[in-house]
Design an enzyme around this catalytic site. Structure first.
Site, PDB file in Angstrom:
ATOM      1  N   HIS A   1      56.140  41.110  41.753  1.00 32.78           N
ATOM      2  CA  HIS A   1      57.383  40.355  41.544  1.00 32.78           C
ATOM      3  C   HIS A   1      57.948  39.806  42.843  1.00 32.78           C
ATOM      4  O   HIS A   1      58.451  38.700  42.906  1.00 32.78           O
ATOM      5  CB  HIS A   1      58.427  41.263  40.909  1.00 32.78           C
ATOM      6  CG  HIS A   1      58.058  41.654  39.531  1.00 32.78           C
ATOM      7  ND1 HIS A   1      58.089  42.951  39.099  1.00 32.78           N
ATOM      8  CD2 HIS A   1      57.615  40.924  38.495  1.00 32.78           C
ATOM      9  CE1 HIS A   1      57.691  42.993  37.848  1.00 32.78           C
ATOM     10  NE2 HIS A   1      57.392  41.778  37.464  1.00 32.78           N
TER      11      HIS A   1
ATOM     12  N   GLU B   1      34.124  30.727  36.832  1.00 29.50           N
ATOM     13  CA  GLU B   1      34.819  31.856  37.459  1.00 29.50           C
ATOM     14  C   GLU B   1      33.957  33.114  37.459  1.00 29.50           C
ATOM     15  O   GLU B   1      34.291  34.099  38.106  1.00 29.50           O
ATOM     16  CB  GLU B   1      36.112  32.170  36.703  1.00 29.50           C
ATOM     17  CG  GLU B   1      37.097  31.036  36.722  1.00 29.50           C
ATOM     18  CD  GLU B   1      38.296  31.289  35.843  1.00 29.50           C
ATOM     19  OE1 GLU B   1      39.359  31.583  36.365  1.00 29.50           O
ATOM     20  OE2 GLU B   1      38.150  31.215  34.589  1.00 29.50           O
TER      21      GLU B   1
ATOM     22  N   ASP C   1      39.035  33.875  40.793  1.00 31.20           N
ATOM     23  CA  ASP C   1      38.286  34.843  39.991  1.00 31.20           C
ATOM     24  C   ASP C   1      36.825  34.914  40.413  1.00 31.20           C
ATOM     25  O   ASP C   1      36.217  35.984  40.358  1.00 31.20           O
ATOM     26  CB  ASP C   1      38.390  34.495  38.501  1.00 31.20           C
ATOM     27  CG  ASP C   1      39.662  35.076  37.902  1.00 31.20           C
ATOM     28  OD1 ASP C   1      39.941  36.260  38.161  1.00 31.20           O
ATOM     29  OD2 ASP C   1      40.372  34.351  37.190  1.00 31.20           O
TER      30      ASP C   1
ATOM     31  N   CYS D   1      39.582  24.520  41.875  1.00 34.41           N
ATOM     32  CA  CYS D   1      41.022  24.635  41.600  1.00 34.41           C
ATOM     33  C   CYS D   1      41.603  25.990  41.997  1.00 34.41           C
ATOM     34  O   CYS D   1      42.761  26.263  41.751  1.00 34.41           O
ATOM     35  CB  CYS D   1      41.323  24.330  40.138  1.00 34.41           C
ATOM     36  SG  CYS D   1      40.625  25.541  39.007  1.00 34.41           S
TER      37      CYS D   1
END
Ligand code: PEP
Ligand code: MG
Length: 598
Positions: A200, A442, A466, A513
């Site tokens: 967070h 990925e 990933d 990406c």
């Protein structure tokens, strides 16, 4: 001059960089003080009142969360607001709330105790999963526990935090409510002891645009509060009680970063072309439709990755087909004729819906995520494909499936897409059949078999975040193994090279990406490997454009060949950094390396 710790020597700590930039300020320590709750017997006649107290506390908490969510959405963006949407969903979940009531009734005890007990059960379930994505959820649980207890007891947990100007918040961990409540403008940076890139603190720091580092446990032990501190959010370095030389060095970096931003801003409107005139397409990664406008504003050429799962993560219900259509339509319209690549929802792993979070998997990164989740939740998948196809008549839409690992998944997904297409045609809904269909690369299984996959798709997009994780067997969110997570590993580079080569042979478009695409030290290598499309966070586009304009494709190809002969990630990293510094020194994030502490 240092504050409280004025007499002590300078100390340097390493954490994980999660939000870029450098800040110099004073330590404000935030301690995790939890409500202490004791068990109290309640008379049988008062049980109904006790349950009513619980209901009122939950209602009040939900009202507060609704306000927080709206504020976060306005001030910090949707990703930050998603945290509070998740809290709302959890607090409305009967599988959490009913056991609280039952415990009050059956054991005839006070509501505070029942609340804490049930939150403890859920926190224990998340913590027991031993996965960093779930440890973030443990913080959510305790944050909610504090909130409900505050309404039951009428008091806030002790928190002696005074945030003055130029504060750098240092905490073991921050609850989302704490982080969102700090006064804007006064907090210059965050450092936490726990957490990974998706914690967070990281999300909120990025939303606020202030430097942050996480996973710096030794610093949280050493800091006393009030001392001067430097947070280097580019490198994850924290300097406590810096000496005059170090402060002067970092002050120069801050100046250079500001100068770099000014230089880079100028390249926004220029063509993305190398010195020898080769065109490169720089596209944007977005989470919500309206951000497509930011891609254009930053001089980008369309959306290379629309992470649609955020529509689920920021909503307390599954978005309807119409709600999704509105988002896709907005992205297409704002892109003004440039392509919009819509990735179908990539849920699972560290991006969990309410239902997934309540029933954790043992190994979520290897579990039911991405296209696997879509294929197990067909009605949800169909509604998304319908919404995308409806948007296809508005502009050049492309559909991309995440984390495909074998051809059967791809074929199944394509079959469902064909079925949805025919259904829309039968209903008389206008669609464009020429929609291009592609996959994320990925998983190493797809990279190795790229030429087979190339026969079945229109495009590839290499998701390096990933791909690195799965190639190197390193959890991308785990701070304990963050040093092993290296895009410079020769195995990763070899896979990218193979994908680019296979795609070129079969005439399949390929882009990158993942975060690697936005890191200027990789730009020459990616261009040298033959890639001509990079999709990055919109505000990185001008920077990358400046880099592209500073290089020559021949040089890039030479560099890629040299990299191919290196066999360790350290060698590759050092070589890429030194080449970048040679070719475009003023664009290496304003850093020349000589300021980095040993
Ligand atoms: C990636 O894996 O590189 C990617 C772009 O997808 P995400 O970061 O959303 O997993
Ligand atoms: Mg991914």
């Amino acid at each position: 001059m240092s504050g409280v710790g004025g007499g002590c020597a300078m100390q340097t700590f390493r954490g994980i960089p999660v939000s870029p930039g450098v800040a110099i300020g004073r330590v404000v320590l935030v301690r995790d003080d939890r409500h202490a709750v004791s068990r109290r017997a309640v008379a049988a006649a008062s049980i109904a009142d006790e349950c009513a107290r619980l209901d009122r506390a939950i209602e009040a908490s939900l009202d507060e969360l609704a306000d927080l969510r709206t504020r976060a959405e306005q001030e910090l963006g949707k990703e930050a607001a998603a945290i509070f949407a998740f809290h709302q969903g959890m607090l409305r979940d009967p599988s959490l709330i009913n056991p609280m009531r039952e415990q009050i009734e059956q054991e005839k005890i006070n509501a505070e105790y029942a609340v804490q007990e049930q939150f403890r059960v859920v926190a224990g379930r998340f913590a027991g999963m031993g996965d960093t994505a779930f440890s973030t959820k443990v913080d959510d649980v305790w944050d909610l526990d504090d909130r409900v207890l505050k309404h039951l007891t009428g008091s806030a947990p002790q928190q002696q935090t005074t945030v003055g100007p130029n504060s750098i918040i240092v905490a073991n961990d921050l609850t989302p409510s704490q982080a969102a409540a700090f006064p804007r403008g006064k907090v210059l940076g965050f450092v936490t002891g726990r957490g990974g890139a998706t914690s967070h603190t990281a999300i909120l720091a990025r939303a606020l645009g202030i430097p942050a580092a996480v996973g710096a446990a030794a610093l949280t032990e050493a800091a006393m509060g009030g001392e001067e501190v430097i947070v280097d959010g580019d490198l994850g370095i924290i300097v406590l009680r810096p000496d005059a030389d170090t402060k002067a060095k970092y002050a120069r970096i801050i100046e250079r970063v500001a100068a770099l931003r000014a230089t880079v801003a100028q390249s926004r409107t220029l063509p993305a072309q190398t010195k020898d005139g080769t065109s490169v397409s720089l596209q944007g990664n977005i989470e919500f439709g309206k951000e497509a406008g930011a891609v254009i504003d930053q001089g980008g050429a369309g959306v290379g990755l629309f992470r649609t799962e955020f529509l689920w993560l920021t909503s307390d219900h599954d978005p309807t087909e119409d709600e999704q259509f509105a988002e896709y339509k907005s992205a297409v319209e704002k892109s003004k004729g440039d392509p919009v690549t819509i990735r179908t929802f990539d849920l699972g792993a560290d991006k969990l819906t309410q239902a997934q979070a309540m029933a954790p998997e043992r190994n979520p990164v290897l579990g039911c995520r991405s296209i696997r989740y879509s294929l197990q939740n067909i009605p949800m998948f169909r509604s998304q494909l319908r919404a995308i196809m409806r948007a296809s008549v508005l502009g050049p839409v492309r559909i991309m499936f995440p984390l495909v690992t074998n051809v059967s998944e791809l074929r199944q997904a394509r079959m469902i897409l064909s079925d949805v297409t025919e259904e829309l045609v039968e209903e008389g809904v206008p669609i464009d059949r020429r929609v291009k269909v592609g996959i994320m690369v990925e998983a190493p299984s797809v990279a190795v078999m790229a030429s087979s996959f190339a026969r079945e798709v229109d495009f590839f997009s290499i998701g390096t975040n990933d791909l690195i994780q799965y190639t190197l067997a390193v959890d991308r969110t785990n701070e304990k193994v963050a040093n092993l997570y290296a895009g410079t590993h020769p195995a990763v580079i070899k896979l990218i090279k193979e994908v680019a080569r296979a795609a070129r042979r079969r005439g399949v478009e390929t882009s990158v990406c993942g975060e690697m695409a936005g890191d200027a030290t990789y730009t020459m290598l990616l261009l040298g490997l033959g890639l001509r499309t990079l999709s990055v966070t919109p505000n990185r586009i001008p920077h990358l454009k400046a880099v592209v304009r500073a290089v020559d494709i021949g040089q890039c190809e030479l560099l890629a060949r040299r990299v191919g002969s290196l066999d360790s990630e350290r060698q590759v990293a050092a070589f890429l950094r030194s080449e970048a510094r040679k070719r475009f020194p003023e664009l290496v994030d304003g850093r020349t390396g000589d300021e980095e502490p040993d």
